[in-house]
Design a protein around this motif. Structure first.
Motif, PDB file in Angstrom:
ATOM      1  N   LYS A  60       8.530 -33.376  38.122  1.00 46.98           N
ATOM      2  CA  LYS A  60       9.167 -34.182  37.072  1.00 46.98           C
ATOM      3  C   LYS A  60      10.058 -33.353  36.147  1.00 46.98           C
ATOM      4  O   LYS A  60      10.670 -33.902  35.235  1.00 46.98           O
ATOM      5  N   VAL A  61      10.122 -32.053  36.373  1.00 43.87           N
ATOM      6  CA  VAL A  61      10.948 -31.187  35.531  1.00 43.87           C
ATOM      7  C   VAL A  61      12.425 -31.491  35.775  1.00 43.87           C
ATOM      8  O   VAL A  61      12.862 -31.679  36.915  1.00 43.87           O
ATOM      9  N   GLN A  62      13.211 -31.535  34.699  1.00 40.04           N
ATOM     10  CA  GLN A  62      14.644 -31.840  34.789  1.00 40.04           C
ATOM     11  C   GLN A  62      15.446 -30.613  34.357  1.00 40.04           C
ATOM     12  O   GLN A  62      15.516 -30.289  33.178  1.00 40.04           O
ATOM     13  N   ARG A  63      16.048 -29.955  35.339  1.00 40.95           N
ATOM     14  CA  ARG A  63      16.871 -28.779  35.054  1.00 40.95           C
ATOM     15  C   ARG A  63      18.256 -29.197  34.591  1.00 40.95           C
ATOM     16  O   ARG A  63      18.737 -30.283  34.927  1.00 40.95           O
ATOM     17  N   SER A  64      18.923 -28.302  33.865  1.00 41.37           N
ATOM     18  CA  SER A  64      20.250 -28.629  33.329  1.00 41.37           C
ATOM     19  C   SER A  64      21.301 -28.738  34.420  1.00 41.37           C
ATOM     20  O   SER A  64      22.298 -29.445  34.254  1.00 41.37           O
ATOM     21  N   ASP A  65      21.109 -28.050  35.560  1.00 36.25           N
ATOM     22  CA  ASP A  65      22.101 -28.110  36.634  1.00 36.25           C
ATOM     23  C   ASP A  65      21.816 -29.222  37.637  1.00 36.25           C
ATOM     24  O   ASP A  65      22.511 -29.365  38.639  1.00 36.25           O
ATOM     25  N   GLY A  66      20.809 -30.033  37.380  1.00 36.68           N
ATOM     26  CA  GLY A  66      20.487 -31.154  38.254  1.00 36.68           C
ATOM     27  C   GLY A  66      19.647 -30.805  39.460  1.00 36.68           C
ATOM     28  O   GLY A  66      19.221 -31.691  40.196  1.00 36.68           O
ATOM     29  N   SER A  67      19.387 -29.530  39.695  1.00 34.07           N
ATOM     30  CA  SER A  67      18.571 -29.132  40.848  1.00 34.07           C
ATOM     31  C   SER A  67      17.104 -29.457  40.588  1.00 34.07           C
ATOM     32  O   SER A  67      16.672 -29.601  39.451  1.00 34.07           O
ATOM     33  N   LYS A  68      16.349 -29.566  41.667  1.00 29.30           N
ATOM     34  CA  LYS A  68      14.943 -29.915  41.573  1.00 29.30           C
ATOM     35  C   LYS A  68      14.060 -28.689  41.804  1.00 29.30           C
ATOM     36  O   LYS A  68      14.436 -27.767  42.522  1.00 29.30           O
ATOM     37  N   VAL A  69      12.898 -28.711  41.201  1.00 31.31           N
ATOM     38  CA  VAL A  69      11.882 -27.700  41.491  1.00 31.31           C
ATOM     39  C   VAL A  69      11.256 -28.059  42.837  1.00 31.31           C
ATOM     40  O   VAL A  69      10.715 -29.149  43.009  1.00 31.31           O
ATOM     41  N   ILE A  70      11.381 -27.167  43.797  1.00 30.25           N
ATOM     42  CA  ILE A  70      10.889 -27.441  45.150  1.00 30.25           C
ATOM     43  C   ILE A  70       9.381 -27.251  45.195  1.00 30.25           C
ATOM     44  O   ILE A  70       8.867 -26.194  44.819  1.00 30.25           O
ATOM     45  N   VAL A  71       8.677 -28.286  45.635  1.00 29.41           N
ATOM     46  CA  VAL A  71       7.217 -28.253  45.715  1.00 29.41           C
ATOM     47  C   VAL A  71       6.802 -28.539  47.149  1.00 29.41           C
ATOM     48  O   VAL A  71       7.107 -29.600  47.689  1.00 29.41           O
ATOM     49  N   LYS A  72       6.117 -27.588  47.763  1.00 29.19           N
ATOM     50  CA  LYS A  72       5.621 -27.778  49.129  1.00 29.19           C
ATOM     51  C   LYS A  72       4.161 -27.336  49.185  1.00 29.19           C
ATOM     52  O   LYS A  72       3.816 -26.328  49.778  1.00 29.19           O
ATOM     53  N   ALA A  73       3.319 -28.085  48.488  1.00 36.38           N
ATOM     54  CA  ALA A  73       1.894 -27.759  48.442  1.00 36.38           C
ATOM     55  C   ALA A  73       1.240 -28.056  49.787  1.00 36.38           C
ATOM     56  O   ALA A  73       1.678 -28.942  50.528  1.00 36.38           O
ATOM     57  N   GLU A  74       0.187 -27.313  50.097  1.00 35.73           N
ATOM     58  CA  GLU A  74      -0.565 -27.570  51.316  1.00 35.73           C
ATOM     59  C   GLU A  74      -1.489 -28.779  51.123  1.00 35.73           C
ATOM     60  O   GLU A  74      -1.729 -29.225  50.004  1.00 35.73           O
ATOM     61  N   LYS A  75      -2.012 -29.312  52.234  1.00 39.49           N
ATOM     62  CA  LYS A  75      -2.743 -30.570  52.176  1.00 39.49           C
ATOM     63  C   LYS A  75      -4.223 -30.401  51.825  1.00 39.49           C
ATOM     64  O   LYS A  75      -4.914 -31.393  51.597  1.00 39.49           O
ATOM     65  N   SER A  76      -4.721 -29.173  51.805  1.00 44.52           N
ATOM     66  CA  SER A  76      -6.139 -28.961  51.529  1.00 44.52           C
ATOM     67  C   SER A  76      -6.328 -27.560  50.967  1.00 44.52           C
ATOM     68  O   SER A  76      -5.441 -26.708  51.062  1.00 44.52           O
ATOM     69  N   PHE A  77      -7.514 -27.327  50.381  1.00 40.84           N
ATOM     70  CA  PHE A  77      -7.832 -25.987  49.895  1.00 40.84           C
ATOM     71  C   PHE A  77      -7.833 -24.982  51.048  1.00 40.84           C
ATOM     72  O   PHE A  77      -7.387 -23.842  50.902  1.00 40.84           O
ATOM     73  N   ARG A  78      -8.336 -25.417  52.191  1.00 40.47           N
ATOM     74  CA  ARG A  78      -8.382 -24.506  53.337  1.00 40.47           C
ATOM     75  C   ARG A  78      -6.975 -24.065  53.734  1.00 40.47           C
ATOM     76  O   ARG A  78      -6.739 -22.878  53.993  1.00 40.47           O
ATOM     77  N   ALA A  79      -6.073 -25.014  53.763  1.00 42.09           N
ATOM     78  CA  ALA A  79      -4.683 -24.683  54.107  1.00 42.09           C
ATOM     79  C   ALA A  79      -4.050 -23.786  53.043  1.00 42.09           C
ATOM     80  O   ALA A  79      -3.255 -22.897  53.355  1.00 42.09           O
ATOM     81  N   GLU A  80      -4.414 -24.030  51.771  1.00 46.95           N
ATOM     82  CA  GLU A  80      -3.886 -23.198  50.688  1.00 46.95           C
ATOM     83  C   GLU A  80      -4.353 -21.750  50.840  1.00 46.95           C
ATOM     84  O   GLU A  80      -3.571 -20.813  50.687  1.00 46.95           O
ATOM     85  N   PHE A  81      -5.631 -21.566  51.125  1.00 44.72           N
ATOM     86  CA  PHE A  81      -6.140 -20.208  51.271  1.00 44.72           C
ATOM     87  C   PHE A  81      -5.565 -19.526  52.514  1.00 44.72           C
ATOM     88  O   PHE A  81      -5.343 -18.307  52.520  1.00 44.72           O
ATOM     89  N   LYS A  82      -5.306 -20.312  53.556  1.00 40.58           N
ATOM     90  CA  LYS A  82      -4.663 -19.756  54.743  1.00 40.58           C
ATOM     91  C   LYS A  82      -3.244 -19.285  54.403  1.00 40.58           C
ATOM     92  O   LYS A  82      -2.812 -18.201  54.837  1.00 40.58           O
ATOM     93  N   ALA A  83      -2.531 -20.095  53.618  1.00 40.27           N
ATOM     94  CA  ALA A  83      -1.175 -19.716  53.204  1.00 40.27           C
ATOM     95  C   ALA A  83      -1.211 -18.479  52.311  1.00 40.27           C
ATOM     96  O   ALA A  83      -0.334 -17.601  52.400  1.00 40.27           O
ATOM     97  N   LEU A  84      -2.233 -18.392  51.452  1.00 39.59           N
ATOM     98  CA  LEU A  84      -2.381 -17.216  50.592  1.00 39.59           C
ATOM     99  C   LEU A  84      -2.609 -15.964  51.432  1.00 39.59           C
ATOM    100  O   LEU A  84      -2.019 -14.906  51.165  1.00 39.59           O
ATOM    101  N   TRP A  85      -3.457 -16.068  52.451  1.00 40.40           N
ATOM    102  CA  TRP A  85      -3.733 -14.931  53.312  1.00 40.40           C
ATOM    103  C   TRP A  85      -2.467 -14.488  54.053  1.00 40.40           C
ATOM    104  O   TRP A  85      -2.228 -13.284  54.232  1.00 40.40           O
TER     105      TRP A  85
END
Length: 496
Positions: free
Chosen positions: A223-248
């Motif tokens: 929901k952040v609104q940058r002055s140049d109109g670009s968006k904050v890219i969010v590509k979260a994983e679907k689960s904690f397990r996937a998040e920890f795999k991405a961290l590793w």
């Protein structure tokens, strides 16, 4: 974060010829509390109230205690726990959201301040350790989320500027806290070495309790609104397990492994607290806790101006910043060694009435703070140019802060002993800084910034044949992902 953030639409291909067209883009009308500036104020306010005031107490030398050893042991516990929570803070914040992570990251600080108060007034030790545990857990979540917001929310071309705003707020805590401490500890009775007036801590407890509710004002990244109109890219994983795999996966990257020595070296110097306890009166410790912050602010302003300078390519700014930081550290540590050897031979107890001796000792702390802040700003900027995905940036920030925290835990542990003349902690710091130079240079040499300011990139392309050749290639969203994962090297951008 909600799982809906994983379905970010595929970005269109970007060609150098279309860069100039971005200047004609007119973003929609923005809501003030969704702007990057407002969110910078939120993260800054929480930084001011929680770790900022913690730093105000720490800058007194051993939290204002008469002896540094209990507080150093407690701080070793704080940073040990903080290191683990920072490391896993990225996956946690990607699942529960940045605002809640930031809120949880603020609740433990007043407990720590309460522990210092009880120890100072009643000699109670167990609450100091309980406060260290709560503060360590909270601080880990705080730093992982704060770094993500400070680096991921702003427009790429303004990242240095917003890092500086963030730092001004966070340093405002030690400034205001230092002024409070100085006001309560400036009398003639504080001319000798000893401990801080216990009433000082009650002010800190009250202010730190405000930090958690303020954290909930933070906007979700989508929901952040940058002055140049670009968006904050969010590509979260679907689960904690996937998040920890991405961290590793991130932890195993060659460029991250090369940066581990500088992550450790950057904040290993916790001997500075012992230095002030050993050689200065109570009121001078209070003055150093206040005035020393201006060196931090000046350093941040200078390095941020360089890192945001649009007349140079992003890669060149990173290189110049690296060499600038090296020069600062050589000056600071050479001077520190000279003064330490002088004090080892004849230990002083300076008050501000001892003008010449006070100034030479004070400048040791100033130079250490100045060089340390320049290095931290440079590292944050460097890490932020590795990805344009805020979910991955949270993992980068967590690794950076986690390793810094482990280093501080070891350093505080090292400083629980009264080493003769401080030579052992100074030697360890100097060796770590020396060992970090080559691996950091290698990581910088092979680095390709993922994010650059579009208009600056166009200007660079006109002024350099090499830059024009790179900018003329097509960079798809898939290839950006490869860059972020370190799988694409120089000369391979745009190849299928």
């Amino acid at each position: 974060m909600a799982d809906t953030t994983t379905s970010t639409p595929k970005e269109p291909e970007v060609h150098a010829s279309s860069v100039a067209a971005s200047a004609d883009y007119h973003p929609q009308k923005r809501t003030w509390f969704r702007t990057t500036l407002f969110n910078a104020f939120v993260i800054g306010a929480v930084g001011f109230l929680a770790p900022g005031l913690w730093n105000a107490m720490s800058s007194l030398g051993a939290g204002g205690a008469e002896s540094p050893y209990l507080v150093n042991a407690a701080n070793a516990l704080v940073f040990g726990l903080m290191g683990f929570l920072c490391l896993f803070g990225g996956p946690i914040s990607n699942r529960i959201g940045l605002s809640w992570t930031l809120c949880l990251g603020a609740v433990g600080y007043p407990v720590y301040a309460a522990g210092l108060y009880c120890n100072n007034r009643y000699g109670n030790e167990w609450l100091v350790l309980v406060g260290a545990v709560t503060c360590g857990v909270s601080a880990g979540l705080f730093w992982a989320s704060e770094g993500t917001v400070a680096l991921g929310y702003p427009e790429p071309s303004k990242r240095g500027k917003y890092m500086n705003i963030w730092l001004w707020f966070r340093t405002g805590g030690p400034l205001i806290g230092g002024a409070i401490v100085l006001g309560l500890n400036h009398s003639g009775s504080a001319k000798s070495k000893g401990k801080i007036d216990p009433k000082t801590y009650l002010v800190f407890v009250a202010l730190q309790c405000v930090a958690a509710p303020v954290a909930l004002l933070l906007s979700p990244p989508e929901k952040v609104q940058r002055s140049d109109g670009s968006k904050v890219i969010v590509k979260a994983e679907k689960s904690f397990r996937a998040e920890f795999k991405a961290l590793w996966t991130v932890c195993k990257r060659k460029d991250i492994l090369l940066l581990l020595p500088v992550f450790w070296a950057a904040y290993f110097n916790q001997y500075s607290g012992n230095f002030t306890v050993y050689y200065f009166s109570v009121r001078v410790r209070a003055l150093i806790g206040f005035a020393g912050n201006f060196a931090t602010l000046a350093s941040s302003q200078l390095i941020s101006t360089l890192l945001d300078y649009k007349g140079l390519p992003v890669k060149r700014r990173i290189e110049l910043g690296f060499y600038y930081v090296i020069v600062l550290h050589v000056l600071a540590w050479t001077y520190g060694w000279v003064i330490q050897e002088k004090y080892t031979a004849n230990p002083p107890a300076w008050d501000w009435t001892d003008a010449r001796g006070f100034v030479e000792g004070f400048f040791v702390i100033v130079l250490w703070s100045f060089s340390q802040q320049a290095l931290q700003n440079w590292m944050y900027y460097f890490m932020a140019t590795k990805t344009d995905n805020i979910s991955e940036l949270s993992r980068f920030a967590g690794i950076l802060r986690g390793q810094e925290s482990f280093a501080q835990a070891v350093s505080f542990g090292l400083n629980t002993r009264n080493w003769y003349g401080g030579r052992v902690p100074l030697a360890v710091n100097t060796i770590l800084l020396g060992l970090a130079i080559v691996p950091t240079w290698l990581a910088m040499r092979d680095h390709i910034p993922v994010e650059t300011d579009k208009l600056a990139a166009a200007a660079d392309a006109q002024n350099s044949d090499e830059e024009a050749a790179i900018a003329s290639q097509l960079i798809t969203s898939e290839e950006r992902e490869k860059l972020a994962q370190g799988k694409t090297g120089p000369g391979l951008v745009g190849q299928q």
